[in-house]
Design an enzyme around this catalytic site. Sequence first.
Site, short mmCIF file in Angstrom:
data_model
loop_
_atom_site.label_atom_id
_atom_site.label_comp_id
_atom_site.label_asym_id
_atom_site.label_seq_id
_atom_site.Cartn_x
_atom_site.Cartn_y
_atom_site.Cartn_z
CE LYS B 89 -7.65 9.57 -33.05
NZ LYS B 89 -8.47 8.49 -33.57
CB CYS B 178 -2.76 5.83 -19.74
SG CYS B 178 -2.45 5.38 -21.39
CG MET B 179 0.26 3.58 -20.61
SD MET B 179 1.46 3.81 -21.88
CE MET B 179 1.98 2.19 -22.24
CG MET B 345 -7.10 2.66 -22.11
SD MET B 345 -5.57 2.76 -21.18
CE MET B 345 -4.48 3.33 -22.45
N GLY B 382 -1.64 4.34 -25.03
CA GLY B 382 -2.63 5.40 -25.27
C GLY B 382 -2.03 6.70 -25.72
CD GLN B 383 -1.16 10.61 -22.47
OE1 GLN B 383 -0.17 10.80 -21.78
NE2 GLN B 383 -2.18 11.44 -22.49
#
Lengths: 226, 757
Positions: B89, B178-179, B345, B382-383
């Site tokens: 990616k 997410c967290m 997650m 995650g982000q």
Amino acid sequence: MEAATLVRLLGTVFCLAGVGLCWKIARTRFNALSPEKQVSVGNARMSQAAFWKLAAFAGIVALPFATVAVANYHTFEGVHQVGSCARCHVMLPMVNDMLNPASGTLAARHFKNRWIPQDQCYGCHSDYGLSGNLQAKMESFRHLARYTTRTYSEPIRMRGRFNNDNCLKCHQGMPQFKAGKSHETAAALLADSSMSCLNCHGQAHPTRDQRTPGSADYTKLMEEMK
Amino acid sequence: MSNEDVESGLSRRDLLRILAGVAAANGLGAATWGALEALVPAESADTWHKSVCRFCGTGCGVLVGMSDGRVTDIRGDEIAHNKGVLCVKGSMLRALPYVKGRLTTPKVRRDGKLVDAPWDEAMSLVAQRFKEAIAESGPDAVAFYGSGQLVTEESYTANKLFKAGIRTNNVDGNPRLCMASAATGYTQVYGKDEPPGSYEDIDHADCIFIIGANPFECHPPLFERAQQRRRANQDVKLIVVDPRRTLTAERADIHLAPTPGSDLLLLNAMAQVICAEGLVDTGFIERHVRFSDGQKTVDLAAFKAFLEPYKPETVAAELGVAASQIREIAFLFARSKATTSLWTMGINQRTQGVFLNNMLNALHLITGQFGRPGATPFSLTGQPNACGGVRDVGALGHLLPCGRQVANEKHRHEVEKLWGVPDGTISEKPGLDAVNLFRAMEDGRVKAALVMCTNPAQSLPAADRYRAAMEKCFLAVAEIFQDSETAQLADVLLPAALWVEKEGVVGQGERRYQLIEKLLEPPAQARSDLQILVDLADRLGHGALIKSRAPKDVWNEWRLFSESSLYNFKGMTYERLKKERGLQWPCPDETHPGTVRRYVEGSDPLVSRGAGIEFYGQPDKKAVVFLRPYVPSPEKRSAEFPLYLTTGRVLEQWHTATMTGRIGELARASGDAAIEVSEREAWTLKIATGDKVEVKSRYGALQGRARVTSSTPQGIVFATFHDAKLLINRVVADNVDAASKQPEYKVTAVSLRKVVG
């Protein structure tokens, strides 16, 4: 004795003989040579003039040609060896890391696992086929020129882009390669090396930080060869 | 032979000839060198600029190659923490600014359709609807829903505008999905959020314990780092706990596949074995640990007694893992020279997410696997900016900046003072968490909301319910694409700049702040989210509060703000961030190199001299080990719903694929999402790969194509959530963790049937 050492010795003998002969020829007045005066060379006899003409041919043509031929052979074949890369200290961190079984770099893993059984540097850094060989020679000459004229700075960095063909020639088509779907969808980018295999598959050699003189890693990388 | 009569010295002419020959030879050599310098391939870009990957929380350093004003190349930055390693990616970032479908003009909804409108009209409408909602129902009738994809300056400004300007704490975002459990877990254990360790710990670990994470696909550079460590040292053990045989699990030395929702049983059983077999580090516990049952302090004996019901033999059947395997991994975890735990997650998106986080930290604390190189508990992110931009900034409903809490009066006053607003400005009422925010839209309590840089219409659980809720609310959406699921529900669409089209700081998973510099102009009328927020502040009459209006100014305000806290990163100036490959906080002054290991003397400047390890976030400087009982998930398999659905990601796609789905190489590699079923279920239900199937839960139903896989075990179905065509979150359960309010995406009881015809 290894073939490379023999070739090296032979080249040295040719070179020294050629230099000695040329020195002698340069001090010879050919128009003062006598066509009658005979010279013995082993069982053969010839005139002094003929002898010096033959000596001139040997000194100016035959021995230099032989020396260049042997030297070229040595250069073309000898530079394939890892040791020839290790002769330049700027390459030592790369070579020492490759030889370190505890290193996780791509070079070290390929070496440790004998994925490339010999001439490991050349195996990955010369492109495929005759043009690859020529390209490698051109690169080597450039490296030599820069190294001997000290026109480089450490840590060195590769100019241009690593050619993915050097990875693909072994990996392409293998089951693990095929399992990565993006290998297929990004095939065009991989083929022209515009997407580097190294992006995803890791560090080929110690980083530039590690290879910077003065860093702790640099000292370690330089010491391992001892 | 004698030739004395023919010898003589070299003439001057001969000497000159020789010298000329030598000069010619040298000239030839130099000319050849020059020609070769010209012939050797040059760089593939005119200029190279350091930057940061746009996608996941690994926050990889990249080098962006630019030619003729366009991004033409991407390389991993070998000087950055990722040592040059990216994933596919990140490698395709070059295509990102040029993908089709960019939103380039503001749009407003007229007669049910989104039509182009000038910026002024669009922003006036947003301001008007916000003012009307506030006038009608008070400040809590409006909300901000952001994400860890905004840069820090943007999240900070939004938080300040809403909490100190509009005076509502309704500021939440995707990091709640997410967290939140990781953040709450760290805060409960250490007194402050964010991981104590660094990615560098992977390089030193002898045991890598991965639970509820699939880093091979979701954090590839970190998994490559773990693999590097294993390749260098064959004794390093990789233990993976995951119900599915993921690509990560395939590479493990030991893979345990517990029943979804049961893994607190595993962690408690590991703790029981560690205590029973004398594997605890009593010295570490005495100096640095306090035990708590959640209400009061207890002792080690009480902790051991609490663990008695969790003997491996007792829990093995419900857990679905052999007792011998539990004992083996407990031993490896405790006795390795250094154990690093990695999770994400699978642990966080659970109704017991906080308890699981507590217990993972506890395993490190009771075994002394903490603070040494390679010994750390580490929650992956995650982000790209969830840590820096949301958790640190406090852009969640219950938080204020730098780990302060809305519910804490002292904290509110501290923040009011730092922001220069009167005491009592910040509401004492914590804002709505993500799920409750959308429930408030559903029942009309929230009437207007600004959504920035995220796609809740696809990412929320029980998606049908919350998509309907969004339709009831006035929704202003700042977006980069005009056809995302959320954009389609917007009343006003605001075109936003993307990645290197704007400047800002992002903070990745190991407390590292990195600067993304602006390299491109945004397309057409697109603006940075910061510009949009500043404009909104002006239109709502809060322009005086938002004094910092350019990224650097906002960062300086925030950097100086941090000095008052235990997050102190005052030393991270823009100038330093432009030069350096990110810095890890605490970093209190401009000469500080940043903190690799938090709470450890010699690395963390906030630790008292001579303390060794000091958990300074807690009043007694001790970390807390909680006694956390296992409670089964509210989602239970039944005759009606006999399978568990669990969701996840795929290597080539990130989040809801709004960006990666538009990059051809990635989209073709991942393909369309499918409902993965085990070979056993496929046999029982007569399903073959490609068949149309229906997944049904208590929350919704969905049809899609089946894929029969050996990686999915019996009793489980799996789907990735990236594909809007198979919007799996329509089926996902609507349960949240009681403390963190994070939804449980990983456990939903479902039925599966083949659709005939």
